[in-house]
Design an enzyme around this catalytic site. Structure first.
Site, short mmCIF file in Angstrom:
data_model
loop_
_atom_site.label_atom_id
_atom_site.label_comp_id
_atom_site.label_asym_id
_atom_site.label_seq_id
_atom_site.Cartn_x
_atom_site.Cartn_y
_atom_site.Cartn_z
N GLN A 6 0.84 -1.19 0.00
CA GLN A 6 0.00 0.00 0.00
C GLN A 6 0.88 1.24 0.00
O GLN A 6 1.72 1.41 0.88
CB GLN A 6 -0.93 0.01 1.20
CG GLN A 6 -1.93 1.16 1.15
CD GLN A 6 -2.97 1.09 2.24
OE1 GLN A 6 -2.79 1.70 3.29
NE2 GLN A 6 -4.05 0.34 2.01
N CYS A 29 -6.55 7.36 4.26
CA CYS A 29 -5.98 7.65 5.58
C CYS A 29 -6.17 9.11 5.94
O CYS A 29 -5.82 10.00 5.16
CB CYS A 29 -4.49 7.31 5.59
SG CYS A 29 -3.70 7.58 7.20
N LYS A 34 -7.68 2.27 -2.43
CA LYS A 34 -8.51 2.27 -1.23
C LYS A 34 -8.97 3.68 -0.98
O LYS A 34 -8.17 4.61 -0.93
CB LYS A 34 -7.73 1.76 -0.02
CG LYS A 34 -8.53 1.93 1.27
CD LYS A 34 -8.25 0.85 2.27
CE LYS A 34 -9.22 1.00 3.44
NZ LYS A 34 -8.68 1.75 4.56
N HIS A 90 -13.76 2.22 2.24
CA HIS A 90 -14.06 2.38 3.66
C HIS A 90 -15.39 3.13 3.73
O HIS A 90 -15.50 4.27 3.29
CB HIS A 90 -12.96 3.17 4.35
CG HIS A 90 -13.11 3.24 5.84
ND1 HIS A 90 -12.03 3.19 6.70
CD2 HIS A 90 -14.20 3.36 6.63
CE1 HIS A 90 -12.47 3.27 7.95
NE2 HIS A 90 -13.79 3.38 7.92
N ASN A 95 -14.94 -2.01 3.60
CA ASN A 95 -14.09 -1.90 4.77
C ASN A 95 -14.77 -0.97 5.77
O ASN A 95 -15.55 -0.11 5.39
CB ASN A 95 -12.71 -1.35 4.35
CG ASN A 95 -11.82 -0.97 5.52
OD1 ASN A 95 -11.46 0.19 5.68
ND2 ASN A 95 -11.47 -1.92 6.33
N GLY A 96 -14.47 -1.16 7.05
CA GLY A 96 -14.95 -0.26 8.08
C GLY A 96 -15.92 -0.92 9.05
O GLY A 96 -17.01 -1.32 8.67
N GLY A 97 -15.49 -1.06 10.30
CA GLY A 97 -16.38 -1.54 11.35
C GLY A 97 -16.74 -3.00 11.26
O GLY A 97 -17.67 -3.45 11.96
N GLY A 99 -9.42 -4.60 9.16
CA GLY A 99 -8.20 -4.01 9.72
C GLY A 99 -8.04 -4.29 11.19
O GLY A 99 -7.40 -5.26 11.59
N ARG A 100 -8.65 -3.45 12.02
CA ARG A 100 -8.42 -3.54 13.47
C ARG A 100 -8.84 -4.88 14.06
O ARG A 100 -8.15 -5.42 14.92
CB ARG A 100 -9.14 -2.40 14.18
CG ARG A 100 -8.48 -1.05 14.00
CD ARG A 100 -9.31 0.06 14.59
NE ARG A 100 -10.55 0.25 13.84
CZ ARG A 100 -11.64 0.82 14.32
NH1 ARG A 100 -11.66 1.24 15.57
NH2 ARG A 100 -12.71 0.98 13.57
#
Length: 313
Positions: free
Chosen positions: A53, A83, A123, A155, A195-197, A217-218
């Site tokens: 990335q 980002c 992304k 995202h 992506n996201g949550g 991700g997280r």
């Protein structure tokens, strides 16, 4: 995932899943082209498939960084347009580029010219600041498509570049999964990931009923076993044996031994393994022992044996 998904993290995640696509932390094109920080491109062959990335906004620099990635054998080169951190904005990288779609198009065209057969992907966010995502995102995707991009990771949150910290930008702006799902319906010829949550493998599987891919991700970092251990079977229909948590730890023994023998610190690897027992008995003790002892001189894989929950030791 800057400072998170380094090569040690990715090696560990590859132990858990053989088929998921792994992404590097964001590496800036200026760091590679002007700064000569080629060590940021290091990875283990076992990590494939792995994507680099990139952050940047200069087409020429991004093209050169893409050539470096191709020469190193990366399977994909991804441009980060999502980002929201201050240091990224100051360099005109990341989510702020959502305001400059023509520049993004120029960047990806230059990257594709340098990439040859290696896919270039993007992304992005659904919008930034006061932009209306229902207007901005369809236009942004159309511009990327016109520039030759066929794979986009979205995202499903706006990014607020003023007033919210990067951490707050991961939680406070509301998720709009429906909008992202509608983008897939509108572009059946594109490979679109969401992506996201997304915090569980079950949730990822639900999105895959609509989307082509899911980027996690997280949750994959903090609960790696829960997200990755059964992904090969459930997502890719590959009947790989699912490792136990303990087996995954012991699968790292040779890698850790080689890293320490080469002068590395144990904690450089084990900081990415703290979540392997998340939600399990003994998880707190595991994290405490590794966190306290991993930086000490002479720390070795023996510390992991000591830290294992009693039922696994």
């Amino acid at each position: 995932m800057m400072d998170w998904t380094d090569r040690h993290c990715r090696y560990f995640h590859r132990v858990l899943s053989r088929h998921t696509l792994l992404y590097t932390e964001m590496v800036t094109a200026p760091a590679l082209v002007r700064g000569g920080a080629l060590h940021l491109l290091d990875y283990s062959p076992e990590e494939h498939p792995v994507a680099l990335q990139l952050g940047g906004s200069d087409p020429g620099e991004l093209a050169e960084a893409t050539r470096m990635a191709v020469d190193r054998g990366y399977d994909e080169v991804n441009l980060n347009v999502g980002c929201p951190s201050d240091r990224v904005q100051s360099g005109t990288f990341g989510a702020i580029l959502m305001k400059s779609p023509d520049l993004v198009a120029a960047c990806v065209e230059a990257m594709q010219s340098a990439a040859g057969d290696v896919p270039v992907t993007v992304k992005c966010r659904i919008g930034v600041d006061d932009q209306d995502p229902h207007v901005v995102l369809p236009d942004f995707i159309a511009r990327l498509k016109a520039a030759g991009i066929t794979r986009i990771q979205i995202h499903a949150r706006k990014a607020w570049l003023q007033g919210l910290s990067p951490k707050e930008n991961r939680d406070i702006p509301p998720l709009d999964y429906d909008l992202v799902h509608r983008m897939k319906a509108a572009h059946p010829d594109l490979h679109l990931s969401i992506n996201g949550g997304i915090a569980t493998l079950d949730a990822a599987m639900d999105h895959l009923k609509v989307m082509d891919g899911v980027m996690v991700g997280r949750a994959a970092y903090h609960q790696p076993y829960d997200i990755l251990a059964d992904a090969d079977r459930r997502v890719y229909s590959v009947d790989n044996p699912v490792l136990t948590r303990e087996d995954a730890v012991f699968a790292m023994e040779d890698y850790i031994g080689a890293h320490v023998a080469a002068g590395g610190k144990l904690a450089q690897v084990t900081r990415h393994m703290l979540g392997i027992f998340a939600g399990q008995p003994g998880a707190r003790r595991w994290k405490r022992i590794l966190s306290d002892g991993g930086h000490r001189d002479g720390a070795s894989f023996d510390l992991l044996r000591e830290a294992l929950p009693p039922r696994a030791a």
